[in-house]
Write a protein that holds these residues in place. Sequence first.
Motif, PDB file in Angstrom:
ATOM      1  N   ASN A 260       0.679  -1.205   0.189  1.00 47.00           N
ATOM      2  CA  ASN A 260      -0.179   0.029   0.032  1.00 47.00           C
ATOM      3  C   ASN A 260       0.722   1.313  -0.119  1.00 47.00           C
ATOM      4  O   ASN A 260       0.274   2.241   0.107  1.00 47.00           O
ATOM      5  N   GLU A 261       2.283   1.238  -0.263  1.00 41.32           N
ATOM      6  CA  GLU A 261       3.053   2.235   0.104  1.00 41.32           C
ATOM      7  C   GLU A 261       3.369   2.978  -1.305  1.00 41.32           C
ATOM      8  O   GLU A 261       3.627   2.106  -2.363  1.00 41.32           O
ATOM      9  N   GLU A 262       3.450   4.381  -1.129  1.00 42.35           N
ATOM     10  CA  GLU A 262       4.094   4.946  -2.563  1.00 42.35           C
ATOM     11  C   GLU A 262       5.884   4.832  -2.451  1.00 42.35           C
ATOM     12  O   GLU A 262       6.024   4.807  -1.393  1.00 42.35           O
ATOM     13  N   ASN A 263       6.256   4.804  -3.657  1.00 40.59           N
ATOM     14  CA  ASN A 263       7.697   4.789  -3.486  1.00 40.59           C
ATOM     15  C   ASN A 263       8.383   5.789  -2.959  1.00 40.59           C
ATOM     16  O   ASN A 263       9.341   5.792  -2.395  1.00 40.59           O
ATOM     17  N   TYR A 264       7.618   6.977  -2.970  1.00 36.75           N
ATOM     18  CA  TYR A 264       8.202   8.258  -2.586  1.00 36.75           C
ATOM     19  C   TYR A 264       8.448   8.134  -0.974  1.00 36.75           C
ATOM     20  O   TYR A 264       9.298   8.855  -0.381  1.00 36.75           O
ATOM     21  N   GLY A 265       7.621   7.549  -0.376  1.00 41.27           N
ATOM     22  CA  GLY A 265       7.613   7.435   0.963  1.00 41.27           C
ATOM     23  C   GLY A 265       8.296   6.046   1.551  1.00 41.27           C
ATOM     24  O   GLY A 265       8.049   5.562   2.767  1.00 41.27           O
ATOM     25  N   MET A 266       8.933   5.569   0.783  1.00 39.96           N
ATOM     26  CA  MET A 266       9.474   4.294   0.880  1.00 39.96           C
ATOM     27  C   MET A 266      10.701   4.071   2.071  1.00 39.96           C
ATOM     28  O   MET A 266      11.669   5.178   2.213  1.00 39.96           O
ATOM     29  N   SER A 267      10.594   3.212   3.233  1.00 40.60           N
ATOM     30  CA  SER A 267      11.410   3.364   4.198  1.00 40.60           C
ATOM     31  C   SER A 267      13.003   2.408   3.783  1.00 40.60           C
ATOM     32  O   SER A 267      12.779   1.810   2.664  1.00 40.60           O
ATOM     33  N   VAL A 268      13.680   2.383   4.490  1.00 39.44           N
ATOM     34  CA  VAL A 268      14.934   1.939   4.191  1.00 39.44           C
ATOM     35  C   VAL A 268      14.881   0.413   4.258  1.00 39.44           C
ATOM     36  O   VAL A 268      15.308  -0.597   3.611  1.00 39.44           O
ATOM     37  N   VAL A 269      13.883  -0.135   5.089  1.00 32.09           N
ATOM     38  CA  VAL A 269      13.664  -1.471   5.381  1.00 32.09           C
ATOM     39  C   VAL A 269      12.977  -2.095   4.166  1.00 32.09           C
ATOM     40  O   VAL A 269      13.250  -3.053   3.437  1.00 32.09           O
ATOM     41  N   ASP A 270      12.147  -1.297   3.557  1.00 31.06           N
ATOM     42  CA  ASP A 270      11.420  -1.425   2.370  1.00 31.06           C
ATOM     43  C   ASP A 270      12.322  -1.775   1.181  1.00 31.06           C
ATOM     44  O   ASP A 270      12.275  -2.645   0.291  1.00 31.06           O
ATOM     45  N   ARG A 271      13.237  -0.883   1.064  1.00 33.25           N
ATOM     46  CA  ARG A 271      14.276  -0.767   0.142  1.00 33.25           C
ATOM     47  C   ARG A 271      14.982  -2.299  -0.053  1.00 33.25           C
ATOM     48  O   ARG A 271      15.527  -2.822  -1.180  1.00 33.25           O
ATOM     49  N   PHE A 272      15.402  -2.704   1.257  1.00 27.81           N
ATOM     50  CA  PHE A 272      16.109  -3.845   1.419  1.00 27.81           C
ATOM     51  C   PHE A 272      15.322  -5.056   0.799  1.00 27.81           C
ATOM     52  O   PHE A 272      15.761  -6.020   0.127  1.00 27.81           O
ATOM     53  N   ILE A 273      13.979  -4.960   1.235  1.00 30.89           N
ATOM     54  CA  ILE A 273      13.178  -6.157   1.003  1.00 30.89           C
ATOM     55  C   ILE A 273      12.909  -6.183  -0.426  1.00 30.89           C
ATOM     56  O   ILE A 273      13.009  -7.267  -1.156  1.00 30.89           O
ATOM     57  N   LEU A 274      12.785  -5.050  -1.162  1.00 33.74           N
ATOM     58  CA  LEU A 274      12.148  -4.954  -2.701  1.00 33.74           C
ATOM     59  C   LEU A 274      13.358  -5.043  -3.291  1.00 33.74           C
ATOM     60  O   LEU A 274      13.387  -5.660  -4.631  1.00 33.74           O
ATOM     61  N   ASN A 275      14.570  -5.088  -2.962  1.00 36.98           N
ATOM     62  CA  ASN A 275      15.836  -5.454  -3.764  1.00 36.98           C
ATOM     63  C   ASN A 275      16.207  -6.815  -3.408  1.00 36.98           C
ATOM     64  O   ASN A 275      17.444  -7.246  -4.133  1.00 36.98           O
ATOM     65  N   GLY A 276      15.567  -7.684  -2.814  1.00 37.37           N
ATOM     66  CA  GLY A 276      15.671  -9.155  -2.932  1.00 37.37           C
ATOM     67  C   GLY A 276      16.644  -9.733  -2.014  1.00 37.37           C
ATOM     68  O   GLY A 276      17.413 -10.721  -2.193  1.00 37.37           O
ATOM     69  N   LEU A 277      17.173  -8.993  -0.972  1.00 34.66           N
ATOM     70  CA  LEU A 277      18.355  -9.114  -0.143  1.00 34.66           C
ATOM     71  C   LEU A 277      17.602 -10.408   0.782  1.00 34.66           C
ATOM     72  O   LEU A 277      16.469 -10.498   0.746  1.00 34.66           O
ATOM     73  N   SER A 278      18.486 -11.290   1.291  1.00 33.70           N
ATOM     74  CA  SER A 278      18.049 -12.516   2.118  1.00 33.70           C
ATOM     75  C   SER A 278      17.350 -12.042   3.428  1.00 33.70           C
ATOM     76  O   SER A 278      17.853 -10.646   3.988  1.00 33.70           O
ATOM     77  N   GLU A 279      16.774 -12.858   4.192  1.00 39.08           N
ATOM     78  CA  GLU A 279      16.065 -12.368   5.361  1.00 39.08           C
ATOM     79  C   GLU A 279      17.031 -11.932   6.278  1.00 39.08           C
ATOM     80  O   GLU A 279      16.909 -11.025   7.172  1.00 39.08           O
ATOM     81  N   ASN A 280      18.275 -12.695   6.419  1.00 40.40           N
ATOM     82  CA  ASN A 280      19.188 -12.200   7.299  1.00 40.40           C
ATOM     83  C   ASN A 280      20.173 -10.925   6.941  1.00 40.40           C
ATOM     84  O   ASN A 280      20.448 -10.318   7.839  1.00 40.40           O
ATOM     85  N   GLU A 281      19.981 -10.886   5.769  1.00 47.43           N
ATOM     86  CA  GLU A 281      20.852  -9.420   5.291  1.00 47.43           C
ATOM     87  C   GLU A 281      19.772  -8.396   5.708  1.00 47.43           C
ATOM     88  O   GLU A 281      20.414  -7.525   6.130  1.00 47.43           O
ATOM     89  N   ILE A 282      18.563  -8.625   5.434  1.00 46.45           N
ATOM     90  CA  ILE A 282      17.761  -7.433   5.722  1.00 46.45           C
ATOM     91  C   ILE A 282      17.523  -7.073   7.216  1.00 46.45           C
ATOM     92  O   ILE A 282      17.994  -5.813   7.482  1.00 46.45           O
TER      93      ILE A 282
END
Length: 486
Positions: A260-282
């Motif tokens: 439900n989030e706009e890219n403009y308001g994306m958090s740093v956690v969102d960026r790690f999730i959307l860029n396909g990092l592993s769960e441990n990396e996130i």
Amino acid sequence: MDLLKGCILSVVLIILYWFLWRRRNKRVLMLATQLPGPTALPILGNALMFMTKPEEQLKKIAALLEQYGDYIRFWLGPDLVIVIKDPNDIRCLLTSNKMNQKGPAYDYMTPFIGKGILTGGPKWRVYRKIANPSYNKKSIETFKDVFNEEAEALTNVLKRRDYNIFNVYFDVLQCTTRSVCRTLMGLSKDDIAELKHLDEVIHETQNIYSLIFIKMTRWWLQIPFIYWLTGNYRKQLYYQRIVDKLITEIIEKRRKSLSNEENYGMSVVDRFILNGLSENEIKLESFALFTTSQEASAKIASGVLLFLAHLPEWQSKVYEEIVQVMDDDSLSEDQIRGLQNLDMVYKEVLRYLSIAALIQRTVEEDVTISNGKFTLPSGTVVAIPIHEVHRDSRFWDEPLKIKPERFHPENQKNRDPNAFIPFSLGAMDCLGRVYATTLIKTIVIRVLRHVELSAEGKLEDLDLHVAISVKFAKGYNLRVRPRTNK
């Protein structure tokens, strides 16, 4: 007899290893002799010199710099360490593409934050590139309302305080933590209230840093059996467990809300999730940015408030400046930058209380320093004693005194700009320097508008605790009183 034979064999093997090591590292040894430093023992090097209390080790380095000058070398077993205090060489090294790797001291942080943005490692550039948009000017502009709201909440807490002395750090830490949760972590107020382990992690953060530092500086704790035997490994597991639970909660909340989030308001956690990092990396990268942002900002903001409490004339200057500029309930980024008196006090806090007392880099390819006089061979650990650079009398008039006026533009003209490096330099500098500066100044502006600060004694008489960072050993103790002249 068998025991004696075993001891003799061990000694022979150690001596043999030492001779073979010297033969393989003949060039490194030759280059090391070009630099001044204490005489090293076979095998141990200068390790015995640093077998002292952790808080005394940086004093040892300061004493060596006083004795030998801006460049010293010493050996910790087979590891060559070069300490450099010349500002121009510091800039050259930190901005060199041959020095884009952290030193071995950062390895002791990896159980909590992995090998990433803060500690270095093979993917630190990737992680930093992903996180960077959350720290740019556009993002920080969107954080302004949150910073003001949380700073206002802190002010209301302080206004309810009685006139007794107290440590303001813990109130400020609550403010910076909530600010980081609502901006970088992307949480709502309701989300924060539901975090089961947030208060526990906040309470234990200083203990986590203390555990890292004692393992970093007490060689015997680096032996796994002794680390376990002393109970420190059990502490580490407990700290890792509560950190993991907190960050898991944060990530779960962001995964649910992400669609439900706009890219403009994306958090740093969102960026790690959307860029396909592993769960441990996130988890590791998110906690690295969480803890460095909320904890360091709290220490610096508390330092600014304490300085102003001890310096009533500067408190008046900053307050009057704020009143003149602030025509509504918030300030723009440009207005904040225009508060010159506040900026001078802020920079003096960064000078006196270094965010990092000493930083390390590893030489990845031979590099020369001191106008080609010395060559640092690949594999050398370079240590940069920021705390000592910020107190060097060649660059700072009366460096042990608190003097915000030293950062007046006129007083900076003749000072080497490389002698002030609070956020490091180069590709591995502090990612959150603009974020932290904006948050800290917003806190101070809000608090000072409504509260008068005072403290007892002299700032220079307060004991410092110099470890990973520099802070006041007994806290940030002051008094507050609501302002009557609005």
